[in-house]
Design a protein around this motif. Structure first.
Motif, PDB file in Angstrom:
ATOM      1  N   PRO A  83      21.903  85.167 -73.727  1.00  0.00           N
ATOM      2  CA  PRO A  83      21.096  84.404 -72.930  1.00  0.00           C
ATOM      3  C   PRO A  83      21.870  84.072 -71.589  1.00  0.00           C
ATOM      4  O   PRO A  83      23.098  84.326 -71.600  1.00  0.00           O
ATOM      5  CB  PRO A  83      20.649  83.067 -73.674  1.00  0.00           C
ATOM      6  N   LYS A  84      21.106  83.935 -70.582  1.00  0.00           N
ATOM      7  CA  LYS A  84      21.833  83.448 -69.281  1.00  0.00           C
ATOM      8  C   LYS A  84      22.882  82.355 -69.382  1.00  0.00           C
ATOM      9  O   LYS A  84      22.738  81.426 -69.987  1.00  0.00           O
ATOM     10  CB  LYS A  84      21.021  83.113 -68.225  1.00  0.00           C
ATOM     11  N   ASP A  85      24.019  82.635 -68.721  1.00  0.00           N
ATOM     12  CA  ASP A  85      25.030  81.919 -68.674  1.00  0.00           C
ATOM     13  C   ASP A  85      25.873  81.306 -70.067  1.00  0.00           C
ATOM     14  O   ASP A  85      26.569  80.343 -70.311  1.00  0.00           O
ATOM     15  CB  ASP A  85      24.887  80.470 -68.052  1.00  0.00           C
ATOM     16  N   PHE A  86      25.638  82.519 -70.916  1.00  0.00           N
ATOM     17  CA  PHE A  86      26.214  82.313 -72.170  1.00  0.00           C
ATOM     18  C   PHE A  86      27.758  82.417 -72.263  1.00  0.00           C
ATOM     19  O   PHE A  86      28.272  81.614 -72.834  1.00  0.00           O
ATOM     20  CB  PHE A  86      25.523  83.182 -73.328  1.00  0.00           C
ATOM     21  N   TYR A  87      28.278  83.340 -71.788  1.00  0.00           N
ATOM     22  CA  TYR A  87      29.530  83.477 -71.857  1.00  0.00           C
ATOM     23  C   TYR A  87      30.640  82.444 -70.898  1.00  0.00           C
ATOM     24  O   TYR A  87      31.377  82.019 -71.454  1.00  0.00           O
ATOM     25  CB  TYR A  87      29.966  85.050 -71.301  1.00  0.00           C
ATOM     26  N   ALA A 127      30.602  79.373 -73.389  1.00  0.00           N
ATOM     27  CA  ALA A 127      31.337  79.900 -74.689  1.00  0.00           C
ATOM     28  C   ALA A 127      32.804  79.628 -74.099  1.00  0.00           C
ATOM     29  O   ALA A 127      33.650  78.991 -74.882  1.00  0.00           O
ATOM     30  CB  ALA A 127      30.945  81.174 -75.050  1.00  0.00           C
ATOM     31  N   GLY A 128      33.008  80.205 -72.630  1.00  0.00           N
ATOM     32  CA  GLY A 128      34.331  80.002 -72.418  1.00  0.00           C
ATOM     33  C   GLY A 128      34.869  78.447 -72.220  1.00  0.00           C
ATOM     34  O   GLY A 128      35.943  78.262 -72.649  1.00  0.00           O
ATOM     35  N   VAL A 129      33.984  77.487 -71.698  1.00  0.00           N
ATOM     36  CA  VAL A 129      34.441  76.294 -71.539  1.00  0.00           C
ATOM     37  C   VAL A 129      34.360  75.519 -72.891  1.00  0.00           C
ATOM     38  O   VAL A 129      35.171  75.097 -72.999  1.00  0.00           O
ATOM     39  CB  VAL A 129      33.225  75.506 -70.599  1.00  0.00           C
ATOM     40  N   ILE A 130      33.703  76.077 -73.915  1.00  0.00           N
ATOM     41  CA  ILE A 130      33.703  75.302 -75.039  1.00  0.00           C
ATOM     42  C   ILE A 130      35.021  75.892 -75.835  1.00  0.00           C
ATOM     43  O   ILE A 130      35.732  74.887 -76.636  1.00  0.00           O
ATOM     44  CB  ILE A 130      32.459  75.736 -75.945  1.00  0.00           C
ATOM     45  N   GLY A 131      35.396  77.117 -75.641  1.00  0.00           N
ATOM     46  CA  GLY A 131      36.728  77.467 -76.400  1.00  0.00           C
ATOM     47  C   GLY A 131      37.788  76.914 -75.794  1.00  0.00           C
ATOM     48  O   GLY A 131      38.688  76.611 -76.258  1.00  0.00           O
ATOM     49  N   GLY A 177      38.660  73.736 -77.237  1.00  0.00           N
ATOM     50  CA  GLY A 177      39.176  73.800 -78.152  1.00  0.00           C
ATOM     51  C   GLY A 177      40.704  73.929 -78.132  1.00  0.00           C
ATOM     52  O   GLY A 177      41.443  72.956 -78.773  1.00  0.00           O
ATOM     53  N   VAL A 178      40.934  74.689 -77.305  1.00  0.00           N
ATOM     54  CA  VAL A 178      42.438  74.961 -76.857  1.00  0.00           C
ATOM     55  C   VAL A 178      43.097  73.490 -76.268  1.00  0.00           C
ATOM     56  O   VAL A 178      44.348  73.099 -76.704  1.00  0.00           O
ATOM     57  CB  VAL A 178      42.589  76.129 -75.810  1.00  0.00           C
ATOM     58  N   VAL A 179      42.655  72.872 -75.515  1.00  0.00           N
ATOM     59  CA  VAL A 179      42.947  71.670 -74.911  1.00  0.00           C
ATOM     60  C   VAL A 179      43.137  70.755 -75.952  1.00  0.00           C
ATOM     61  O   VAL A 179      44.176  69.949 -76.089  1.00  0.00           O
ATOM     62  CB  VAL A 179      42.044  70.948 -73.922  1.00  0.00           C
ATOM     63  N   GLY A 195      31.896  69.464 -75.756  1.00  0.00           N
ATOM     64  CA  GLY A 195      31.523  70.420 -74.912  1.00  0.00           C
ATOM     65  C   GLY A 195      30.343  71.098 -75.261  1.00  0.00           C
ATOM     66  O   GLY A 195      29.386  71.507 -74.411  1.00  0.00           O
ATOM     67  N   ALA A 196      29.872  71.547 -76.644  1.00  0.00           N
ATOM     68  CA  ALA A 196      28.769  72.094 -76.758  1.00  0.00           C
ATOM     69  C   ALA A 196      27.496  71.227 -76.941  1.00  0.00           C
ATOM     70  O   ALA A 196      26.538  71.788 -76.205  1.00  0.00           O
ATOM     71  CB  ALA A 196      28.828  72.634 -78.418  1.00  0.00           C
ATOM     72  N   SER A 197      27.785  70.010 -76.990  1.00  0.00           N
ATOM     73  CA  SER A 197      26.788  68.904 -76.836  1.00  0.00           C
ATOM     74  C   SER A 197      26.053  68.773 -75.524  1.00  0.00           C
ATOM     75  O   SER A 197      25.172  68.402 -75.192  1.00  0.00           O
ATOM     76  CB  SER A 197      27.061  67.585 -77.583  1.00  0.00           C
ATOM     77  N   LEU A 198      27.188  68.994 -74.348  1.00  0.00           N
ATOM     78  CA  LEU A 198      26.925  68.897 -73.168  1.00  0.00           C
ATOM     79  C   LEU A 198      26.035  70.012 -72.570  1.00  0.00           C
ATOM     80  O   LEU A 198      24.891  69.854 -71.892  1.00  0.00           O
ATOM     81  CB  LEU A 198      28.175  68.796 -72.253  1.00  0.00           C
ATOM     82  N   TYR A 199      26.157  71.256 -73.286  1.00  0.00           N
ATOM     83  CA  TYR A 199      25.453  72.556 -72.647  1.00  0.00           C
ATOM     84  C   TYR A 199      24.168  72.680 -73.520  1.00  0.00           C
ATOM     85  O   TYR A 199      23.320  73.242 -73.041  1.00  0.00           O
ATOM     86  CB  TYR A 199      26.488  73.594 -72.918  1.00  0.00           C
TER      87      TYR A 199
END
Length: 195
Positions: free
Chosen positions: A109-113, A116-120, A123-125, A148-152
């Motif tokens: 879907p639009k803006d998926f990657y 996913a980058g922000v959510i990942g 996790g790194v942070v 992060g996932a709940s915000l998106y």
């Protein structure tokens, strides 16, 4: 000359009378006798039934060993079949989830990657902030990725939170009922011991 009476086919004897000629063994010119004979009496049409018998062959060593192994393995085979019947739907769900994920990654879907980058990255942070204990290494990355996932995806997050809350509430009620039952049985035991 012999005249044959009997059934060739049901009902056919009345329509098709026929005669059977037999050779005369006398050869001296005597006149043949005419008599009626059933088809069953002629050896041409009836054969004596062959004697039938069945003999059970003795089992050899290999057959006995295979039978023993089968008897020993039968409970385990039944257990494996029941385990397979329980596991099969779960495996099918995982395979379907994998197929759906593959299709979603091929046609995202639009803006998926970027999401996913922000959510990942969250996790790194979380891993970077979780120096020290093992519990922090599990809780921080998981918590930040969930945030992060709940915000998106707020609708999906609300549905997951509701179902999780319901299951936690059900588990708490069941635990409370079990503890109450145990305490009541202990109180009854004390009262009966005192009497």
């Amino acid at each position: 000359m012999l005249k044959v009476t009997g059934r060739v086919m049901p009902g056919a004897s009345s329509f098709l009378p026929f005669t059977v000629f037999a050779a005369n063994d006398a050869g001296n010119g005597e006149k043949e006798e005419t008599s009626s004979v059933n088809l069953d009496e002629l050896s041409l049409y009836t054969a004596p039934p062959p004697p039938l018998w069945y003999e059970e062959s003795e089992a050899g060593q290999l057959e006995e060993k295979v039978a023993t192994v089968r008897k020993l393995a039968e409970p385990y085979a039944i257990w494996c079949q029941s385990a397979y019947a329980k596991i099969k739907p779960k495996v099918q769900k995982v395979v379907q989830l994998g197929n759906d994920t593959y299709v979603n990654l091929q046609y995202p879907p639009k803006d998926f990657y970027p999401r996913a980058g922000v959510i990942g990255l969250a996790g790194v942070v979380g891993l970077f902030l979780a120096r020290g204990s093992r519990i922090k290494k599990v809780l921080y990355p998981t918590g930040l990725m969930t945030l992060g996932a709940s915000l998106y995806y707020p609708e999906q997050a609300a549905a997951i939170a509701k179902s999780t809350g319901d299951s936690v509430y059900d588990t708490a009620v069941q635990s409370y009922a079990a503890v109450e039952k145990i305490l009541k049985s202990q109180v009854k035991d004390k009262k009966s011991n005192e009497k």
